[in-house]
Design an enzyme around this catalytic site. Structure first.
Site, short mmCIF file in Angstrom:
data_model
loop_
_atom_site.label_atom_id
_atom_site.label_comp_id
_atom_site.label_asym_id
_atom_site.label_seq_id
_atom_site.Cartn_x
_atom_site.Cartn_y
_atom_site.Cartn_z
N THR A 155 0.85 -1.20 0.00
CA THR A 155 0.00 0.00 0.00
C THR A 155 0.88 1.24 0.00
O THR A 155 2.05 1.17 0.38
CB THR A 155 -0.87 -0.07 1.28
OG1 THR A 155 -1.76 -1.15 1.12
CG2 THR A 155 -1.64 1.19 1.55
N ARG A 183 -14.44 -7.51 0.69
CA ARG A 183 -13.66 -7.18 1.89
C ARG A 183 -13.32 -5.69 1.88
O ARG A 183 -12.99 -5.12 0.85
CB ARG A 183 -12.36 -7.97 1.90
CG ARG A 183 -11.44 -7.56 3.05
CD ARG A 183 -9.99 -7.84 2.75
NE ARG A 183 -9.14 -7.46 3.86
CZ ARG A 183 -8.18 -6.54 3.76
NH1 ARG A 183 -7.94 -5.91 2.62
NH2 ARG A 183 -7.43 -6.25 4.80
N SER A 185 -10.83 -2.79 3.12
CA SER A 185 -9.49 -2.51 3.66
C SER A 185 -9.56 -1.37 4.67
O SER A 185 -10.50 -0.57 4.66
CB SER A 185 -8.60 -2.11 2.48
OG SER A 185 -7.53 -1.34 2.92
N THR A 204 -0.19 1.23 6.94
CA THR A 204 -0.16 0.07 6.06
C THR A 204 -0.05 -1.18 6.92
O THR A 204 0.29 -1.08 8.10
CB THR A 204 1.00 0.16 5.05
OG1 THR A 204 0.97 -1.00 4.21
CG2 THR A 204 2.36 0.24 5.74
N GLY A 205 -0.34 -2.33 6.33
CA GLY A 205 -0.27 -3.57 7.11
C GLY A 205 -1.55 -4.37 6.91
O GLY A 205 -2.25 -4.21 5.91
N GLY A 207 -5.14 -4.93 7.22
CA GLY A 207 -6.26 -4.01 7.45
C GLY A 207 -7.08 -4.35 8.67
O GLY A 207 -7.48 -3.47 9.44
N1 ASP Z 1 -3.75 -2.28 4.64
C1 ASP Z 1 -4.00 -2.91 3.37
C2 ASP Z 1 -5.18 -3.83 3.49
O1 ASP Z 1 -5.28 -4.56 4.45
C3 ASP Z 1 -2.85 -3.67 2.83
C4 ASP Z 1 -1.52 -2.97 2.90
O2 ASP Z 1 -1.31 -2.07 3.71
O3 ASP Z 1 -0.64 -3.32 2.10
O4 ASP Z 1 -5.99 -3.85 2.59
#
Ligand code: ASP
Length: 280
Positions: A155, A183, A185, A204-205, A207
């Protein structure tokens, strides 16, 4: 003026040094371009600009090069928050557009500021966003090899503080990859992207973990109540530990503090501050 961007988690890091270097170079040059842009633009305009450049790079999981979902389609989410006017706008699971963050920006003056799915796409078309297929051969290849068990997050986000003291944040994602269609995010929620007069945060991470930890909102609230940015970030991240929450954040406070941290190795980021670039 301050600016920091992230390119999500770098799961390929242990195996692919070439991709790591390419991501770092891209982040460094986008941070510099965005910092120059910030000299003559507001924080809000700048975070949209920076995130649109990140969306256009196929190295990251946002816009072009987004992850493919379990049914073979790409659905993207992005949001924008103006810390000055306390307004949040976003798109959730939008298809077939080039820059989701620009659709989020377009929604800002409207009463209905967060749109999802077909409604978001219809709004985009009505407002001049043409059909665009964000799929790349690399993502199709990954999809076809069904790499659903490896976490491949990438992300993007940007947080900026402009010369007038305004803060803004923007975040854009192609999701986690191979998810069930529908889903949602964190990236287009206040858990993943939040700003006010005191601080601005992009996450980020995973979700689900970021939403469970209400990460961006909690950090901003803590800074508003007087905590230093790095304490607010570390305290909030520590609260993810009991459930092994997986998250990375970038942030800037109105005092000019700039901070980034992650729970796992590791989030790629770059910042540009008075012409000094730092990155990981
Ligand atoms: N946070 C995003 C999600 O879970 C993914 C990401 O941060 O890469 O959709």
């Amino acid at each position: 003026m301050k600016l920091i961007i992230h390119g999500g988690f770098f799961s390929e890091s242990l195996t692919n040094q070439e991709i790591k270097m390419a991501k770092q170079l891209a982040l460094g040059s986008i941070a510099e371009l965005a910092y120059n842009f910030l000299q003559h633009h507001t924080a809000l305009e700048t975070v949209v600009y920076a995130v649109s450049l990140l969306e256009d790079s196929d190295l990251f999981n946002a816009g072009t090069g987004s992850q493919i979902q379990s049914d073979g389609k790409i659905r993207m989410s992005a949001s924008l928050m103006d810390g000055k006017n306390m307004q949040f706008s976003g798109v959730i699971n939008i298809e077939d557009v080039k820059n989701p963050i620009m659709v989020a920006e377009k929604l800002m003056p409207f009463e209905d500021k967060v749109l999802s799915g077909s409604g978001a796409k219809a709004f985009a078309r009505e407002n001049g966003f043409e059909y665009y297929n964000p799929e790349t051969p690399q993502r199709r290849h990954e999809y076809e090899k069904k790499l659903s068990d490896s976490i491949r997050l990438g992300t993007v986000g940007c947080v900026a503080l402009d010369t007038y003291g305004n803060l803004a944040s923007a975040t854009s994602t192609g999701g986690k990859g191979f998810e069930i269609p529908g889903r949602v995010s964190d990236s287009a929620t206040v858990a993943g992207n939040y700003a006010n007069d005191y601080a601005a945060i992009s996450c980020t991470g995973v979700g689900e973990d970021i939403v469970s930890g209400a990460v961006a909102t909690k950090i901003v609230t803590r800074v508003t109540d007087g905590l230093a940015l790095h304490h607010a970030c570390e305290k909030t991240m520590a609260e993810l530990k009991p459930f092994d929450g997986f998250a990375g954040v970038i942030g800037i406070s109105a005092k000019g503090e700039i901070y980034h941290t992650d729970t796992h190795p590791y989030m790629v980021w770059a910042s540009f501050d008075e012409f000094v670039e730092t990155f990981n």
